[in-house]
Design a protein around this motif. Structure first.
Motif, PDB file in Angstrom:
ATOM      1  N   SER B  74       1.015  -1.045   0.128  1.00 44.21           N
ATOM      2  CA  SER B  74      -0.080   0.074  -0.120  1.00 44.21           C
ATOM      3  C   SER B  74       0.807   1.130  -0.088  1.00 44.21           C
ATOM      4  O   SER B  74       2.115   1.166   0.105  1.00 44.21           O
ATOM      5  N   ASP B  76       0.664   3.509   2.214  1.00 42.96           N
ATOM      6  CA  ASP B  76       1.310   3.742   3.497  1.00 42.96           C
ATOM      7  C   ASP B  76       2.566   3.180   3.900  1.00 42.96           C
ATOM      8  O   ASP B  76       3.517   3.347   4.272  1.00 42.96           O
ATOM      9  N   THR B  79       5.664   4.701   2.002  1.00 43.50           N
ATOM     10  CA  THR B  79       5.706   5.816   2.638  1.00 43.50           C
ATOM     11  C   THR B  79       6.492   5.646   3.727  1.00 43.50           C
ATOM     12  O   THR B  79       7.585   6.166   4.098  1.00 43.50           O
ATOM     13  N   ALA B  80       6.132   4.734   4.550  1.00 39.25           N
ATOM     14  CA  ALA B  80       6.910   4.359   5.757  1.00 39.25           C
ATOM     15  C   ALA B  80       8.275   3.719   5.406  1.00 39.25           C
ATOM     16  O   ALA B  80       9.166   4.027   6.228  1.00 39.25           O
TER      17      ALA B  80
END
Lengths: 178, 178
Positions: B74, B76, B79-80
């Protein structure tokens, strides 16, 4: 960006540099670069550092290739071969010491003891053994520890040493351009 | 045995040193050894030399192994992951600059400009590109340019650089004993 304040190493830091030399141009270029660019400053101070010039006489068999068809060689041939190997070793050491003296001419004041060492065997093994035996601080060599012909059969000595010696190793290539 | 007279390099010889650093202990040991043993003297004189600390953020995929079973991640997660890569880069640079400052604390007087550079990609290719781009005088690195996990998949960066960079390369191993 930050600023780092530095100065020559403390006098008590006496160093042993080992320069592996052979008949190749890469080898003499590496020695010259080190003797002019790094050695003067690295050995500065009031201590005496030592630069050991190491030449390894390769096995007789390397000189037989590609003519060695397996037949026996007379004692005369072997004697001539040994004389040739000794002559090459002497020539390389003379060239190496001249390089050091030229570097000395470009510099001044601090003393670096230059010693010569001639060994027999596979350069890859002998260099690693000498590094341990002399507790070398920095090993210096060209990108190839062998001349072009032997290198083709024995591969890169510098690669082997980079993977096997415990001390820092400085590998210097001969510029292809200019 | 002969004697070689030497002295620090002439003031006009401004040098550019490139130290490839990463999260490995070998990398920080190499930087510390160089900053304390070679850099101070090599950069002595009235000129300003530059030490560039280079960190290369590895490809995202390296952080996915061995959990990457081919499924999509994902936004997310991505990004992490990017945040983690940036945090690691920042942490490595902080450690590297601390090593330089500690070396500065052990020395005095001469100025060495310390700069940091963070790039992306395969360390083996990026280091060679930066060496050419900055006209580096000496490349300094640990015996491995990667941490232990990535090294297992990508092999030795130092071997690759030793074979491909045009400038002298100083490879420093972390002592196994003591």
């Amino acid at each position: 960006m930050s600023t780092l304040e530095t100065t020559p190493s403390p006098p008590e830091q006496k160093k042993v540099f080992l320069a592996a030399v052979d008949e190749s141009e890469e080898s003499m270029h590496a020695l010259s670069w080190f003797a002019n660019k790094i050695l003067p400053a690295s050995s500065s101070g009031h201590h005496r550092s030592t630069l050991v010039l190491l030449y390894i006489k390769p096995p007789r068999s390397l000189y037989l290739y590609p003519d060695d068809a397996g037949h026996m060689f007379s004692a005369d041939v072997m004697t001539a071969m040994d004389k040739y190997r000794n002559d090459v070793a002497e020539c390389v050491m003379l060239k190496a010491k001249r390089v050091c003296n030229e570097a000395a001419g470009n510099n001044d004041h601090h003393h670096v003891k230059v010693e010569t060492m001639i060994e027999n065997g596979d350069a890859r093994d002998v260099i690693c053994q000498v590094v341990d035996k002399l507790c070398v601080d920095v090993l210096v060599m060209g990108s190839h520890g062998y001349g072009p012909i032997k290198r083709a059969f024995l591969g890169s000595v510098s690669n082997h040493c980079a993977q096997n010696v415990k001390c820092p190793i400085l590998i210097i290539k001969r510029p292809t351009s200019n």
